[in-house]
Design a protein around this motif. Sequence first.
Motif, PDB file in Angstrom:
ATOM      1  N   LEU A   1     -54.229   8.798  75.361  1.00 13.38           N
ATOM      2  CA  LEU A   1     -55.566   8.930  74.782  1.00 13.38           C
ATOM      3  C   LEU A   1     -55.958   7.676  74.004  1.00 13.38           C
ATOM      4  CD1 LEU A   1     -55.976  12.604  73.509  1.00 13.38           C
ATOM      5  CD2 LEU A   1     -57.256  11.432  75.299  1.00 13.38           C
ATOM      6  N   SER A   2     -54.982   7.063  73.329  1.00 11.63           N
ATOM      7  CA  SER A   2     -55.266   5.831  72.606  1.00 11.63           C
ATOM      8  C   SER A   2     -55.710   4.728  73.568  1.00 11.63           C
ATOM      9  CB  SER A   2     -54.030   5.384  71.820  1.00 11.63           C
ATOM     10  OG  SER A   2     -54.266   4.164  71.151  1.00 11.63           O
TER      11      SER A   2
ATOM     12  N   GLN B   1     -58.804  17.896  80.228  1.00 14.51           N
ATOM     13  CA  GLN B   1     -58.693  16.473  79.919  1.00 14.51           C
ATOM     14  C   GLN B   1     -58.522  15.639  81.185  1.00 14.51           C
ATOM     15  OE1 GLN B   1     -58.247  15.030  76.236  1.00 14.51           O
ATOM     16  NE2 GLN B   1     -59.381  13.715  77.645  1.00 14.51           N
ATOM     17  N   SER B   2     -57.893  16.214  82.202  1.00 17.58           N
ATOM     18  CA  SER B   2     -57.661  15.471  83.445  1.00 17.58           C
ATOM     19  C   SER B   2     -58.943  15.228  84.232  1.00 17.58           C
ATOM     20  CB  SER B   2     -56.655  16.218  84.335  1.00 17.58           C
ATOM     21  OG  SER B   2     -57.225  17.404  84.866  1.00 17.58           O
ATOM     22  N   GLY B   3     -60.045  15.834  83.782  1.00 19.07           N
ATOM     23  CA  GLY B   3     -61.326  15.639  84.462  1.00 19.07           C
ATOM     24  C   GLY B   3     -62.114  14.449  83.949  1.00 19.07           C
ATOM     25  N   ILE B   4     -61.508  13.616  83.093  1.00 19.15           N
ATOM     26  CA  ILE B   4     -62.216  12.453  82.556  1.00 19.15           C
ATOM     27  C   ILE B   4     -62.570  11.468  83.656  1.00 19.15           C
ATOM     28  CG2 ILE B   4     -61.250  12.559  80.222  1.00 19.15           C
ATOM     29  CD1 ILE B   4     -59.181  10.470  81.102  1.00 19.15           C
ATOM     30  N   SER B   5     -63.643  10.705  83.406  1.00 16.18           N
ATOM     31  CA  SER B   5     -64.053   9.650  84.331  1.00 16.18           C
ATOM     32  C   SER B   5     -64.485   8.442  83.512  1.00 16.18           C
ATOM     33  CB  SER B   5     -65.218  10.122  85.213  1.00 16.18           C
ATOM     34  OG  SER B   5     -66.381  10.321  84.423  1.00 16.18           O
ATOM     35  N   ALA B   6     -64.731   7.342  84.191  1.00 18.43           N
ATOM     36  CA  ALA B   6     -65.154   6.126  83.496  1.00 18.43           C
ATOM     37  C   ALA B   6     -66.493   6.319  82.802  1.00 18.43           C
ATOM     38  CB  ALA B   6     -65.225   4.964  84.480  1.00 18.43           C
ATOM     39  N   GLY B   7     -67.290   7.299  83.247  1.00 17.93           N
ATOM     40  CA  GLY B   7     -68.593   7.560  82.643  1.00 17.93           C
ATOM     41  C   GLY B   7     -68.564   8.614  81.556  1.00 17.93           C
TER      42      GLY B   7
ATOM     43  N   VAL C   1     -59.865   7.334  64.112  1.00 17.25           N
ATOM     44  CA  VAL C   1     -60.793   8.383  63.685  1.00 17.25           C
ATOM     45  C   VAL C   1     -61.048   9.367  64.820  1.00 17.25           C
ATOM     46  CG1 VAL C   1     -63.171   8.824  62.918  1.00 17.25           C
ATOM     47  CG2 VAL C   1     -61.867   6.934  61.923  1.00 17.25           C
ATOM     48  N   GLY C   2     -61.033   8.868  66.047  1.00 21.87           N
ATOM     49  CA  GLY C   2     -61.241   9.750  67.189  1.00 21.87           C
ATOM     50  C   GLY C   2     -60.161  10.804  67.350  1.00 21.87           C
ATOM     51  N   PHE C   3     -58.992  10.560  66.761  1.00 17.17           N
ATOM     52  CA  PHE C   3     -57.906  11.536  66.827  1.00 17.17           C
ATOM     53  C   PHE C   3     -57.986  12.603  65.733  1.00 17.17           C
ATOM     54  CE2 PHE C   3     -55.324   8.212  69.159  1.00 17.17           C
ATOM     55  CZ  PHE C   3     -55.184   8.969  70.322  1.00 17.17           C
ATOM     56  N   LEU C   4     -58.907  12.471  64.799  1.00 15.70           N
ATOM     57  CA  LEU C   4     -58.962  13.419  63.681  1.00 15.70           C
ATOM     58  C   LEU C   4     -59.133  14.874  64.131  1.00 15.70           C
ATOM     59  CD1 LEU C   4     -60.975  11.501  60.915  1.00 15.70           C
ATOM     60  CD2 LEU C   4     -58.527  12.012  60.997  1.00 15.70           C
ATOM     61  N   PRO C   5     -59.964  15.162  65.159  1.00 14.06           N
ATOM     62  CA  PRO C   5     -60.056  16.567  65.597  1.00 14.06           C
ATOM     63  C   PRO C   5     -58.708  17.140  66.033  1.00 14.06           C
ATOM     64  CG  PRO C   5     -61.879  15.314  66.492  1.00 14.06           C
ATOM     65  CD  PRO C   5     -60.955  14.313  65.857  1.00 14.06           C
ATOM     66  N   HIS C   6     -57.898  16.340  66.739  1.00  6.96           N
ATOM     67  CA  HIS C   6     -56.570  16.812  67.122  1.00  6.96           C
ATOM     68  C   HIS C   6     -55.767  17.179  65.874  1.00  6.96           C
ATOM     69  CE1 HIS C   6     -57.731  14.359  70.643  1.00  6.96           C
ATOM     70  NE2 HIS C   6     -56.901  15.100  71.342  1.00  6.96           N
ATOM     71  N   THR C   7     -55.814  16.301  64.881  1.00  6.94           N
ATOM     72  CA  THR C   7     -55.011  16.504  63.683  1.00  6.94           C
ATOM     73  C   THR C   7     -55.481  17.706  62.890  1.00  6.94           C
ATOM     74  OG1 THR C   7     -54.703  14.112  63.570  1.00  6.94           O
ATOM     75  CG2 THR C   7     -54.137  15.377  61.619  1.00  6.94           C
ATOM     76  N   LEU C   8     -56.783  17.769  62.610  1.00  5.75           N
ATOM     77  CA  LEU C   8     -57.305  18.816  61.737  1.00  5.75           C
ATOM     78  C   LEU C   8     -57.160  20.194  62.362  1.00  5.75           C
ATOM     79  CD1 LEU C   8     -60.524  17.011  60.420  1.00  5.75           C
ATOM     80  CD2 LEU C   8     -58.317  17.302  59.262  1.00  5.75           C
ATOM     81  N   VAL C   9     -57.507  20.318  63.641  1.00  4.86           N
ATOM     82  CA  VAL C   9     -57.410  21.629  64.295  1.00  4.86           C
ATOM     83  C   VAL C   9     -55.955  22.083  64.382  1.00  4.86           C
ATOM     84  CG1 VAL C   9     -57.835  22.926  66.431  1.00  4.86           C
ATOM     85  CG2 VAL C   9     -59.554  21.316  65.581  1.00  4.86           C
ATOM     86  N   THR C  10     -55.061  21.161  64.764  1.00  4.30           N
ATOM     87  CA  THR C  10     -53.646  21.521  64.870  1.00  4.30           C
ATOM     88  C   THR C  10     -53.086  21.953  63.523  1.00  4.30           C
ATOM     89  OG1 THR C  10     -53.342  19.973  66.703  1.00  4.30           O
ATOM     90  CG2 THR C  10     -51.365  20.718  65.582  1.00  4.30           C
TER      91      THR C  10
ATOM     92  N   ASP D   1     -67.477  14.871  75.724  1.00  2.00           N
ATOM     93  CA  ASP D   1     -66.961  15.580  76.894  1.00  2.00           C
ATOM     94  C   ASP D   1     -65.616  15.050  77.363  1.00  2.00           C
ATOM     95  OD1 ASP D   1     -68.234  13.185  77.592  1.00  2.00           O
ATOM     96  OD2 ASP D   1     -68.585  13.840  79.653  1.00  2.00           O
ATOM     97  N   GLY D   2     -65.286  13.787  77.029  1.00  2.00           N
ATOM     98  CA  GLY D   2     -64.040  13.203  77.497  1.00  2.00           C
ATOM     99  C   GLY D   2     -62.874  13.354  76.556  1.00  2.00           C
ATOM    100  N   VAL D   3     -63.154  13.560  75.250  1.00  2.00           N
ATOM    101  CA  VAL D   3     -62.081  13.652  74.268  1.00  2.00           C
ATOM    102  C   VAL D   3     -62.208  14.891  73.402  1.00  2.00           C
ATOM    103  CG1 VAL D   3     -60.927  12.513  72.319  1.00  2.00           C
ATOM    104  CG2 VAL D   3     -61.827  11.132  74.202  1.00  2.00           C
ATOM    105  N   LEU D   4     -63.374  15.071  72.763  1.00  2.74           N
ATOM    106  CA  LEU D   4     -63.516  16.113  71.749  1.00  2.74           C
ATOM    107  C   LEU D   4     -63.350  17.519  72.310  1.00  2.74           C
ATOM    108  CD1 LEU D   4     -64.149  16.892  68.848  1.00  2.74           C
ATOM    109  CD2 LEU D   4     -66.592  16.801  69.423  1.00  2.74           C
ATOM    110  N   GLY D   5     -64.029  17.819  73.418  1.00  5.23           N
ATOM    111  CA  GLY D   5     -63.941  19.161  73.990  1.00  5.23           C
ATOM    112  C   GLY D   5     -62.508  19.554  74.342  1.00  5.23           C
ATOM    113  N   PRO D   6     -61.825  18.743  75.191  1.00  7.30           N
ATOM    114  CA  PRO D   6     -60.420  19.062  75.483  1.00  7.30           C
ATOM    115  C   PRO D   6     -59.541  19.079  74.240  1.00  7.30           C
ATOM    116  CG  PRO D   6     -61.270  17.458  77.053  1.00  7.30           C
ATOM    117  CD  PRO D   6     -62.309  17.608  75.983  1.00  7.30           C
ATOM    118  N   ALA D   7     -59.845  18.211  73.264  1.00  8.11           N
ATOM    119  CA  ALA D   7     -59.009  18.128  72.054  1.00  8.11           C
ATOM    120  C   ALA D   7     -58.956  19.458  71.323  1.00  8.11           C
ATOM    121  CB  ALA D   7     -59.540  17.044  71.121  1.00  8.11           C
ATOM    122  N   ILE D   8     -60.087  20.159  71.250  1.00  8.13           N
ATOM    123  CA  ILE D   8     -60.122  21.432  70.532  1.00  8.13           C
ATOM    124  C   ILE D   8     -59.215  22.457  71.211  1.00  8.13           C
ATOM    125  CG2 ILE D   8     -61.604  23.357  69.874  1.00  8.13           C
ATOM    126  CD1 ILE D   8     -63.865  21.307  69.515  1.00  8.13           C
ATOM    127  N   VAL D   9     -59.305  22.547  72.533  1.00  9.20           N
ATOM    128  CA  VAL D   9     -58.466  23.511  73.258  1.00  9.20           C
ATOM    129  C   VAL D   9     -56.996  23.124  73.153  1.00  9.20           C
ATOM    130  CG1 VAL D   9     -58.012  24.567  75.500  1.00  9.20           C
ATOM    131  CG2 VAL D   9     -60.362  23.999  74.839  1.00  9.20           C
TER     132      VAL D   9
END
Length: 475
Positions: free
Chosen positions: A304-305, A365-371, A321-330, A376-384
Amino acid sequence: MEQRRTAAVEDGPAARVDGWRGPGWVLGLACAAQFMVVLDVSVVNVALPSIRFSLGFAPAELSWVVNAYGLVFAGLLLLGGRLADVLGHRRAFVLGLGLFSAASLAGGLAGAPGALIAARAAQGAGAALLAPATLTVLTGTFPEGPARTRALAVWTAVGVAGGAAGNLIGGALTQYLSWRWVLLVNVPIGAVGVLLGLRFLPVGRGEGRRPPRLDVPGAVLATTGIAALTCGLAQAESRGWGDAVTVGMTTAGVLVLAGFLWVEARVARAPLVPLGLFRIRSVGVGNLILLLTGACLIPMWYFLSLYMQQVLHYGPLRTAVGFLPHTLVTMVVGARLAPRLMRYVRPRTLIVTSALVSAAGFWWQSGISAGSGYVDGVLGPAIVISVGTGLLLTPITTAVTSGVDPAHAGAASGLMNTTKQVGGALGLAALSVVAAAHSAGAEALTAGYARAFLAIAVVLAAVAVVSLALPARRD
């Protein structure tokens, strides 16, 4: 007062949680030390360019600033766990934290590449003694049941936070102060921790007695085997699985570890890891689950980094900072929700369910694309993913530490930590090969990372199946 102190030493685990020592102080110290240990696995990552420029590292040498800590840490964990049993958890805690802090001071003041690498290796040695001691302190202080479950939940959540906060803290210290403060910040914290540990931690079983014989041959074989295996796996990404160095070191590691098991079973009078631990079903199956889980969750931060920096073009601080949702929710789910659910749901059921939830998150998360964007590419999967991870780690930790004789608590703790580290190294090496199949341009990079996340989802689904072999009893 003196009578109360004496009673706390002599009356066993129940007496260790008394008024003057305070279980809150014990939990706070254990969590603070665990945070430091996990933090220093990743805290230097963002500082590496500054370190290279300051000390004149050659490009091929720079990775050893990270690897020296990780390899020594993984290689000495089993010995550190055994020493926690032999020395007593308070003494092991204080010695480990003291060595860790002194090595941090040496690293922060280092004036040459070799001095910094040696200091990072010494940090790893201190961490290998400290990490099992933090868990042994908790299992020796809190009796099995809801109190221990809550304590382990907080300890696990803090460990997750340490891993996630490494890049953020390292980036801030490097940008606003100096890369040296990435290491020097440990010194005052460690000094205070040593003083508080001597004051508040209960006296362990091994203190004040003649220490038993240590399994030196087993310690040498375990350390050499794990270091060779981990180093061999680390070479796979750059050299490939078919390279002679990768194959040679990995094979040597496996053979040496086989020799270690033979020594433990046939030769050692006081085994480093009593093989009888594996006859406890929750310990044996639980460590297999930890191996597979470590192979999934530790590489997640790496991929992810890279995705956020190479595809979304985030800088180091913005990535952190983009990893904060992973940290806080976990943290919230692991520390608050998991212990409450474990009052009503069997640990095995919770592990199976949470592994499937995490697998679903990685499938997304495996559904990410260059666009893809951040939402949709990080935050949504991160919560689940984080909900599943938060519910997964606490019952696993409870499982692998339940039913263990207090005399072997340190060995069980060292085994658990070793399993996670080896699992992470194995997973990162294997998944790096999967991701490296596409390595040029944003679209190709994203496709490679997507394949790695899909593989993680498959492994976590396998974790759910393996978890069915755990005992079905409630905590």
